[in-house]
Design a protein around this motif. Structure first.
Motif, PDB file in Angstrom:
ATOM      1  N   VAL A  77       0.841  -1.189   0.000  1.00 31.67           N
ATOM      2  CA  VAL A  77       0.000   0.000   0.000  1.00 31.67           C
ATOM      3  C   VAL A  77       0.883   1.248   0.000  1.00 31.67           C
ATOM      4  O   VAL A  77       2.073   1.182   0.287  1.00 31.67           O
ATOM      5  N   ALA A  78       0.287   2.369  -0.353  1.00 33.76           N
ATOM      6  CA  ALA A  78       1.030   3.630  -0.416  1.00 33.76           C
ATOM      7  C   ALA A  78       0.066   4.786  -0.191  1.00 33.76           C
ATOM      8  O   ALA A  78      -1.154   4.637  -0.322  1.00 33.76           O
ATOM      9  N   GLY A  79       0.647   5.938   0.116  1.00 29.84           N
ATOM     10  CA  GLY A  79      -0.149   7.149   0.249  1.00 29.84           C
ATOM     11  C   GLY A  79      -0.232   7.851  -1.103  1.00 29.84           C
ATOM     12  O   GLY A  79       0.779   7.989  -1.792  1.00 29.84           O
ATOM     13  N   GLY A  80      -1.406   8.297  -1.479  1.00 28.71           N
ATOM     14  CA  GLY A  80      -1.584   8.999  -2.758  1.00 28.71           C
ATOM     15  C   GLY A  80      -1.090  10.439  -2.646  1.00 28.71           C
ATOM     16  O   GLY A  80      -1.375  11.122  -1.665  1.00 28.71           O
ATOM     17  N   VAL A 212       3.725  -2.584  -7.602  1.00 23.69           N
ATOM     18  CA  VAL A 212       2.359  -2.064  -7.685  1.00 23.69           C
ATOM     19  C   VAL A 212       1.837  -1.818  -6.276  1.00 23.69           C
ATOM     20  O   VAL A 212       2.040  -2.635  -5.371  1.00 23.69           O
ATOM     21  N   ARG A 213       1.232  -0.668  -6.093  1.00 24.05           N
ATOM     22  CA  ARG A 213       0.761  -0.269  -4.766  1.00 24.05           C
ATOM     23  C   ARG A 213      -0.703   0.128  -4.832  1.00 24.05           C
ATOM     24  O   ARG A 213      -1.135   0.838  -5.750  1.00 24.05           O
ATOM     25  N   THR A 214      -1.445  -0.313  -3.835  1.00 23.67           N
ATOM     26  CA  THR A 214      -2.826   0.137  -3.688  1.00 23.67           C
ATOM     27  C   THR A 214      -2.806   1.362  -2.774  1.00 23.67           C
ATOM     28  O   THR A 214      -2.135   1.355  -1.735  1.00 23.67           O
ATOM     29  N   ILE A 215      -3.530   2.397  -3.163  1.00 28.52           N
ATOM     30  CA  ILE A 215      -3.546   3.626  -2.351  1.00 28.52           C
ATOM     31  C   ILE A 215      -4.448   3.417  -1.135  1.00 28.52           C
ATOM     32  O   ILE A 215      -5.659   3.211  -1.263  1.00 28.52           O
ATOM     33  N   SER A 216      -3.793   3.452   0.062  1.00 26.58           N
ATOM     34  CA  SER A 216      -4.525   3.208   1.317  1.00 26.58           C
ATOM     35  C   SER A 216      -4.937   4.503   1.993  1.00 26.58           C
ATOM     36  O   SER A 216      -5.785   4.511   2.881  1.00 26.58           O
ATOM     37  N   ASP A 217      -4.287   5.605   1.601  1.00 29.14           N
ATOM     38  CA  ASP A 217      -4.514   6.883   2.295  1.00 29.14           C
ATOM     39  C   ASP A 217      -4.014   7.995   1.393  1.00 29.14           C
ATOM     40  O   ASP A 217      -3.390   7.741   0.378  1.00 29.14           O
ATOM     41  N   ARG A 218      -4.262   9.246   1.775  1.00 29.12           N
ATOM     42  CA  ARG A 218      -3.793  10.374   0.961  1.00 29.12           C
ATOM     43  C   ARG A 218      -2.569  11.041   1.606  1.00 29.12           C
ATOM     44  O   ARG A 218      -2.263  12.190   1.302  1.00 29.12           O
ATOM     45  N   ALA A 219      -1.859  10.312   2.459  1.00 29.86           N
ATOM     46  CA  ALA A 219      -0.649  10.824   3.107  1.00 29.86           C
ATOM     47  C   ALA A 219      -0.900  12.154   3.823  1.00 29.86           C
ATOM     48  O   ALA A 219      -0.013  13.000   3.916  1.00 29.86           O
ATOM     49  N   ASP A 220      -2.135  12.339   4.316  1.00 26.19           N
ATOM     50  CA  ASP A 220      -2.473  13.607   4.965  1.00 26.19           C
ATOM     51  C   ASP A 220      -2.962  13.364   6.394  1.00 26.19           C
ATOM     52  O   ASP A 220      -2.772  12.284   6.951  1.00 26.19           O
ATOM     53  N   ASP A 221      -3.601  14.354   6.969  1.00 29.14           N
ATOM     54  CA  ASP A 221      -3.988  14.257   8.379  1.00 29.14           C
ATOM     55  C   ASP A 221      -4.920  13.082   8.682  1.00 29.14           C
ATOM     56  O   ASP A 221      -5.061  12.679   9.830  1.00 29.14           O
ATOM     57  N   SER A 222      -5.556  12.532   7.643  1.00 25.73           N
ATOM     58  CA  SER A 222      -6.468  11.406   7.898  1.00 25.73           C
ATOM     59  C   SER A 222      -5.837  10.071   7.515  1.00 25.73           C
ATOM     60  O   SER A 222      -6.519   9.053   7.417  1.00 25.73           O
ATOM     61  N   ALA A 223      -4.494  10.056   7.327  1.00 22.30           N
ATOM     62  CA  ALA A 223      -3.829   8.862   6.778  1.00 22.30           C
ATOM     63  C   ALA A 223      -3.973   7.607   7.635  1.00 22.30           C
ATOM     64  O   ALA A 223      -3.888   6.497   7.106  1.00 22.30           O
ATOM     65  N   THR A 224      -4.162   7.762   8.923  1.00 23.13           N
ATOM     66  CA  THR A 224      -4.199   6.551   9.758  1.00 23.13           C
ATOM     67  C   THR A 224      -5.601   5.984   9.932  1.00 23.13           C
ATOM     68  O   THR A 224      -5.779   4.894  10.442  1.00 23.13           O
TER      69      THR A 224
END
Ligand code: SAH
Length: 250
Positions: A77-80, A212-224
């Motif tokens: 997974v990765a942050g978008g 290949v990575r599935t986007i799990s979060d937007r790497a922002d304040d709501s990432a967790t």
């Protein structure tokens, strides 16, 4: 036939893959567990790298040295980061960069010393075949993931993207840091913590590499928010479907 290595950073991401292997055989390599077996008639070694660049690089090195793998595919997974790279989308990496590499002023920022480069490309053919498999999976995501779960986790009309992914030893989980990263690397589609290290090792050994990575979060304040649930109920299912489809067509 030499095996293909499939590597992921987190246990939950690889659990389903392990169950899909036929004649599995697990050995210990340092503190890592590596399971070899066959999947769709092809020899595969499956390894959990754990999180971060050092863990990923040592795992890749051990797999190449010990199992003489013919190719290495990293999944996770990765942050978008890029605009329009949303939770539930998949990103196929065409190149990697370490966003926390800085040996300036001796070398230009981001350049890996002694390599003369900051960008590490992935293998074109492997990447294209993974991208095609990802597109197949996302044509009908409801085949793999419960619609209700998708709604609850805010996954709407997931898409496949191909482009640059950046890696560093930080879980990016504030809007400030994510915006800073986007400004410094405007082409980056996603951020994670392993890919660039594996790309560097694969370049060293001349082993074709794709990720290949599935986007799990937007790497922002709501990432967790719902991170574990997302991996369990969305990302790990995509990965299983994607790699199964990909291997069956190789
Ligand atoms: N909360 C998790 C920590 C996971 S670290 C735990 O306790 O186990 C994040 C993992 O997902 C890394 O393997 C990294 O590659 C990827 N990742 C997902 N989103 C990320 C983000 N926003 N920034 C950096 N890495 C991210």
């Amino acid at each position: 036939m030499k095996p293909i290595a499939i590597v992921g950073a987190m246990q939950q991401e690889l659990a389903g893959l392990k169950q899909a292997l036929q004649n599995p055989h697990t050995v210990k390599l340092g503190s890592r567990q590596v399971t070899s077996g066959t999947w769709h008639g092809q020899p595969v070694v499956l390894a959990l790298s754990h999180i971060g660049k050092v863990a990923a690089a040592t795992t890749a090195t051990a797999l190449i040295e010990r199992f003489d793998v013919t190719a290495l595919v990293f999944t996770g997974v990765a942050g978008g980061l890029g605009p329009g790279v949303n939770v539930g989308d998949m990103v196929v990496a065409t190149e990697f960069l370490q966003h926390d590499m800085d040996a300036s002023p001796l070398f230009p920022i981001y350049e890996v010393p002694m390599y003369g480069r900051a960008h590490f490309p992935t293998d074109v053919r492997l990447t294209q075949s993974l991208q095609a498999a990802a597109q197949d999976i996302l044509k009908n995501p409801a085949q793999w993931i419960d619609m209700e779960v998708m709604r609850e986790l805010h996954v709407y009309a997931p898409k496949v993207h191909a482009g640059m992914v950046v890696s560093g030893d930080r879980f990016v989980s504030t809007t400030v840091e994510s915006q800073d990263l986007q400004q410094r690397q405007p082409r980056a589609l996603a951020v994670e913590m392993e890919g660039a290290a594996v790309a560097q090792v694969c370049l060293d050994y001349g082993v074709p590499f794709a990720a290949v990575r599935t986007i799990s979060d937007r790497a922002d304040d709501s990432a967790t928010i719902d991170f574990s649930r997302f991996i369990h109920e969305v990302a790990s299912r995509y990965t299983l479907a994607l790699l199964g489809t990909w291997l069956s067509k190789r």
